[in-house]
Design an enzyme around this catalytic site. Structure first.
Site, PDB file in Angstrom:
ATOM      1  N   PRO A   2       0.841  -1.201   0.000  1.00  0.00           N
ATOM      2  CA  PRO A   2       0.000   0.000   0.000  1.00  0.00           C
ATOM      3  C   PRO A   2       0.872   1.246   0.000  1.00  0.00           C
ATOM      4  CG  PRO A   2      -0.644  -1.520   1.761  1.00  0.00           C
ATOM      5  CD  PRO A   2       0.642  -2.016   1.193  1.00  0.00           C
ATOM      6  N   GLU A   3       0.517   2.215  -0.832  1.00  0.00           N
ATOM      7  CA  GLU A   3       1.294   3.438  -0.897  1.00  0.00           C
ATOM      8  C   GLU A   3       0.539   4.554  -0.202  1.00  0.00           C
ATOM      9  OE1 GLU A   3       3.498   4.135  -4.361  1.00  0.00           O
ATOM     10  OE2 GLU A   3       3.200   2.130  -5.129  1.00  0.00           O
ATOM     11  N   LYS A  55       2.661   6.032   5.740  1.00  0.00           N
ATOM     12  CA  LYS A  55       1.900   4.803   5.533  1.00  0.00           C
ATOM     13  C   LYS A  55       1.232   4.320   6.810  1.00  0.00           C
ATOM     14  CE  LYS A  55       4.853   3.619   1.708  1.00  0.00           C
ATOM     15  NZ  LYS A  55       5.793   2.647   1.143  1.00  0.00           N
ATOM     16  N   CYS A 246       7.085  -0.459 -24.238  1.00  0.00           N
ATOM     17  CA  CYS A 246       6.790   0.854 -23.651  1.00  0.00           C
ATOM     18  C   CYS A 246       5.588   1.459 -24.380  1.00  0.00           C
ATOM     19  CB  CYS A 246       8.001   1.771 -23.805  1.00  0.00           C
ATOM     20  SG  CYS A 246       7.693   3.473 -23.308  1.00  0.00           S
ATOM     21  N   CYS A 249       7.255   4.502 -26.517  1.00  0.00           N
ATOM     22  CA  CYS A 249       8.245   4.353 -27.588  1.00  0.00           C
ATOM     23  C   CYS A 249       8.383   2.931 -28.114  1.00  0.00           C
ATOM     24  CB  CYS A 249       9.608   4.846 -27.107  1.00  0.00           C
ATOM     25  SG  CYS A 249      10.391   3.699 -25.963  1.00  0.00           S
ATOM     26  N   CYS A 268      11.742   2.257 -18.619  1.00  0.00           N
ATOM     27  CA  CYS A 268      11.942   2.123 -20.054  1.00  0.00           C
ATOM     28  C   CYS A 268      13.356   2.608 -20.376  1.00  0.00           C
ATOM     29  CB  CYS A 268      10.927   2.968 -20.828  1.00  0.00           C
ATOM     30  SG  CYS A 268      11.360   3.075 -22.585  1.00  0.00           S
ATOM     31  N   CYS A 271      13.090   5.769 -22.891  1.00  0.00           N
ATOM     32  CA  CYS A 271      12.511   7.010 -22.364  1.00  0.00           C
ATOM     33  C   CYS A 271      13.266   7.516 -21.128  1.00  0.00           C
ATOM     34  CB  CYS A 271      11.047   6.815 -22.005  1.00  0.00           C
ATOM     35  SG  CYS A 271       9.975   6.464 -23.403  1.00  0.00           S
TER      36      CYS A 271
END
Ligand SMILES: [Zn+2]
Length: 275
Positions: A2-3, A55, A246, A249, A268, A271
């Site tokens: 959980p963020e 958190k 991606c 790209c 990526c 990127c």
């Protein structure tokens, strides 16, 4: 995991359902919690507020009692009407708070303790937290300073470090660095001022957007979105997409686990070139 946005949303939903109501039932499987509750019963107290701190989820009861929970990897809070069948087995219940018209159940919440405001103020884990990415009074300069202080760390680690600023987990860490075009293992010291500012602004924007658009849900797995795509299968740019092309790209998304806790990072290579 959980963020910050998940905990924040859970706190908002729980606050709306519980604040101002009287506790009619309180249960926990943790002896340390029930021991305190035996001396200072929670039943009969009013729930004053539910809030997020990094958190950690804090529930304030009248008469100077606070319940601190931390969801770690697998914990979650659910909200039910009384008598409604739970979506998780009763054996997973760790803490339960019921009012006349709502039942809040903490499933597999590995950390729970009842504290006084004095104990809360001295709490080491809470004191170590940096400012919250979702705090209403957001101090951009303070967070920039704290990030710069981690000069030797990889950008991905600095973002995840809750002592720098609290609330980012692995999902947002990967998504924010993709949006900023920064390779996750670039050292903070290698980023110039505008890159660092960009990271901070994107982080704040993404976390805030993900709270505001889904304030009503408690489910951590619905809806987190960074791409602005309305396609439910295209909500994230890189997280969970190792080996896939991606979205921007077409290059193959890379994935790596690092550290003793095997934190996972997606990026990526095109990127987010290495500098
Ligand atoms: Zn790309």
């Amino acid at each position: 995991m959980p963020e910050g946005d998940t905990i924040y949303r859970a706190a908002l939903a729980l606050h709306r359902a519980l604040a101002g109501r009287t506790v009619v039932r309180f249960e926990s499987v943790y002896p340390a919690v029930t021991r305190v509750a035996a001396d200072r019963p929670i039943e009969g107290r009013t729930i004053e507020s539910v809030s997020a701190r990094g958190k950690h989820l804090l529930i304030a009861f009248s008469g100077d009692v606070f319940l601190r929970t931390h969801m770690r990897m697998n914990g979650s809070w659910h909200l039910y009407r009384p008598g409604v069948r739970w979506q998780r087995p009763a054996a997973d219940m760790r803490v339960l708070i019921a009012t006349a018209d709502a039942v809040a159940v903490g499933f597999n919440v590995p950390v729970a303790e009842l504290l006084t405001s004095r104990q809360l103020a001295r709490h080491l884990e809470l004191r170590a937290l940096g400012p919250d990415w979702l705090a209403p009074a957001f101090d951009r300069e303070d967070i920039l300073r704290r990030l710069r202080a981690r000069a030797g760390d990889a950008a991905a680690d600095a973002l995840l470090n809750q002592r720098v600023a609290a609330g980012i987990g692995n999902v947002f860490k990967s998504e924010i660095l993709f949006l900023a075009g920064i390779h996750p293992f670039t050292a903070v010291s290698a980023l110039d001022a505008s890159q660092l500012e960009r990271v901070v602004d994107i982080a704040r924007e993404q976390l805030t957007a993900n709270v505001l658009t889904r304030a009503q849900t408690l489910n951590p797995f619905t809806g987190r979105r960074t791409t602005r795509s309305l396609d439910p299968n295209k909500k994230l740019w890189v997280y969970g997409r190792g080996g896939q092309p991606c979205r921007r790209c077409g290059a193959t998304i890379e994935v790596r686990k690092t550290g003793v806790d095997a934190r996972i990072t997606y990026w990526c290579p095109s990127c987010q070139p290495r500098r």
